[in-house]
Motif scaffolding. Sequence first.
Motif, PDB file in Angstrom:
ATOM      1  N   LYS A 133       0.211  -1.484  -8.594  1.00 33.94           N
ATOM      2  CA  LYS A 133      -1.424  -2.471  -8.092  1.00 33.94           C
ATOM      3  C   LYS A 133       0.174  -2.825  -6.782  1.00 33.94           C
ATOM      4  O   LYS A 133      -1.012  -2.932  -5.910  1.00 33.94           O
ATOM      5  CB  LYS A 133      -1.186  -3.949  -9.200  1.00 33.94           C
ATOM      6  CG  LYS A 133      -2.305  -3.278  -9.947  1.00 33.94           C
ATOM      7  CD  LYS A 133      -2.426  -4.890 -11.036  1.00 33.94           C
ATOM      8  CE  LYS A 133      -3.729  -4.515 -12.349  1.00 33.94           C
ATOM      9  NZ  LYS A 133      -4.046  -4.929 -13.094  1.00 33.94           N
ATOM     10  N   ASN A 134       0.918  -3.970  -6.642  1.00 35.52           N
ATOM     11  CA  ASN A 134       1.175  -4.247  -5.892  1.00 35.52           C
ATOM     12  C   ASN A 134       2.365  -3.487  -5.796  1.00 35.52           C
ATOM     13  O   ASN A 134       2.797  -3.244  -7.160  1.00 35.52           O
ATOM     14  CB  ASN A 134       1.766  -6.346  -6.242  1.00 35.52           C
ATOM     15  CG  ASN A 134       0.350  -7.194  -5.777  1.00 35.52           C
ATOM     16  OD1 ASN A 134      -0.110  -7.310  -5.341  1.00 35.52           O
ATOM     17  ND2 ASN A 134       0.559  -7.666  -7.095  1.00 35.52           N
ATOM     18  N   VAL A 135       2.867  -2.745  -4.791  1.00 37.76           N
ATOM     19  CA  VAL A 135       3.479  -1.667  -5.028  1.00 37.76           C
ATOM     20  C   VAL A 135       4.772  -2.103  -3.351  1.00 37.76           C
ATOM     21  O   VAL A 135       4.116  -2.943  -2.368  1.00 37.76           O
ATOM     22  CB  VAL A 135       3.376  -0.648  -4.487  1.00 37.76           C
ATOM     23  CG1 VAL A 135       2.049  -0.785  -5.631  1.00 37.76           C
ATOM     24  CG2 VAL A 135       2.470  -0.072  -3.616  1.00 37.76           C
ATOM     25  N   ASN A 136       5.416  -2.103  -2.860  1.00 38.13           N
ATOM     26  CA  ASN A 136       7.273  -1.978  -2.495  1.00 38.13           C
ATOM     27  C   ASN A 136       6.461  -0.629  -1.317  1.00 38.13           C
ATOM     28  O   ASN A 136       5.983  -0.578  -0.159  1.00 38.13           O
ATOM     29  CB  ASN A 136       8.054  -1.482  -2.617  1.00 38.13           C
ATOM     30  CG  ASN A 136       9.419  -1.993  -1.864  1.00 38.13           C
ATOM     31  OD1 ASN A 136       8.700  -2.744  -0.491  1.00 38.13           O
ATOM     32  ND2 ASN A 136      10.358  -1.540  -1.257  1.00 38.13           N
ATOM     33  N   ALA A 137       6.555   0.873  -1.575  1.00 40.68           N
ATOM     34  CA  ALA A 137       6.451   1.863  -1.002  1.00 40.68           C
ATOM     35  C   ALA A 137       6.166   2.969  -1.851  1.00 40.68           C
ATOM     36  O   ALA A 137       6.757   3.261  -3.160  1.00 40.68           O
ATOM     37  CB  ALA A 137       7.508   2.679  -0.453  1.00 40.68           C
TER      38      ALA A 137
END
Length: 366
Positions: free
Chosen positions: A177-181
């Motif tokens: 869902k909400n990811v960094n990289a």
Amino acid sequence: MKNLRFCTAKAVFVSIFLFGLSLVSFGQNDSTSAVHFGFIYPLSTNGKQAASYTNRFSLHAIAGLSKSETGVAIAGAANMIKQDASGLQMAGAVNLISHDAKGIQLAGAANIIGNNANGIQMAGFSNIIKNEAKGGQIAGFMNLAGSSQSVQMAGFANITRNDAKGLQLSGFLNKGKNVNAQVAGFANIAGNVKGIQLAGLINIADTSDYPIAIFNFIKSGEKSIAITLDETMTTIASFRSGGRVLYGIAGIGYNFKGDKRDLYAMEGGLGAHIKLANDFRLNLEAVSQTLSNFKKGNYSKSSLRIIPAYKIGNKLEIFAGPTVNYVSYDRDKDYDFVKKFIWKNNSSENFQGVHFGFNTGIQLIL
């Protein structure tokens, strides 16, 4: 001599076994055991009550069963832990931990954790964590978690049901869902992306400013269809897709200057938008293009483009700018698209040269 060695080994094994039994007997009141030896449940020093014991050290030839582990647990095939585990768990096939895991879990096939994991999980096939993974997961095939706070590395896929706040690195697919990289050999799928999305072919996200792939389907980004013309009289119909900053380019076309043969064009590359004003921006592009008649020999060109672009209304954009191009082709093909070069390699088997050019066109923003 052989009998002496056998008797010695037998005595050592019996001593260890009896020592284990004594420790178990000592710890039965509070259901803890310093050591737990065995082959497979219930053939162990904790016997049929193994599932009610917390052990500090466990060693099983095939599989071990316990309530919890607080130190080291080693099994030839499987460690089966009904509640929590901390420390180090090593199994030839599977570590199965019903609740939380803290420390390091190493398995030839899979680590399966029923709640949260804090530490490192390494498996030949898969790491499966029901809820939150706070440490790193490394798997030969797949990492599957509720959420991830650190690094996930897999040969095929990393999948989190919720957020992935570290790095997802896989050979084929990343999903969260909400990811960094995210870095994947084929595709990345996400909700909101803070860092980069790097994929061999496709990025999909709600928001992603820095997707790097040929095709990028970003809800908050931009998609367009462009018609371009360059100094070799090659016309390309291309699809540009990406986020607020980075985008991918994929196109096909035809060269109208090839008098002796039909030459079809294919190009792919990456670009970046630099906004200068409300309707004016600079597009920087790195593109590789090939001209071919699909028989023998290709005309290959790699280009760096600096292209000012002006937006007309909400849907149209016109652009034109200079390019620096490196070309390579068989010398006997004698392509004469460009007469002047700033550099040529006259000694190589294939012709190689660098020249200036241009790229111009119009695009429809979808």
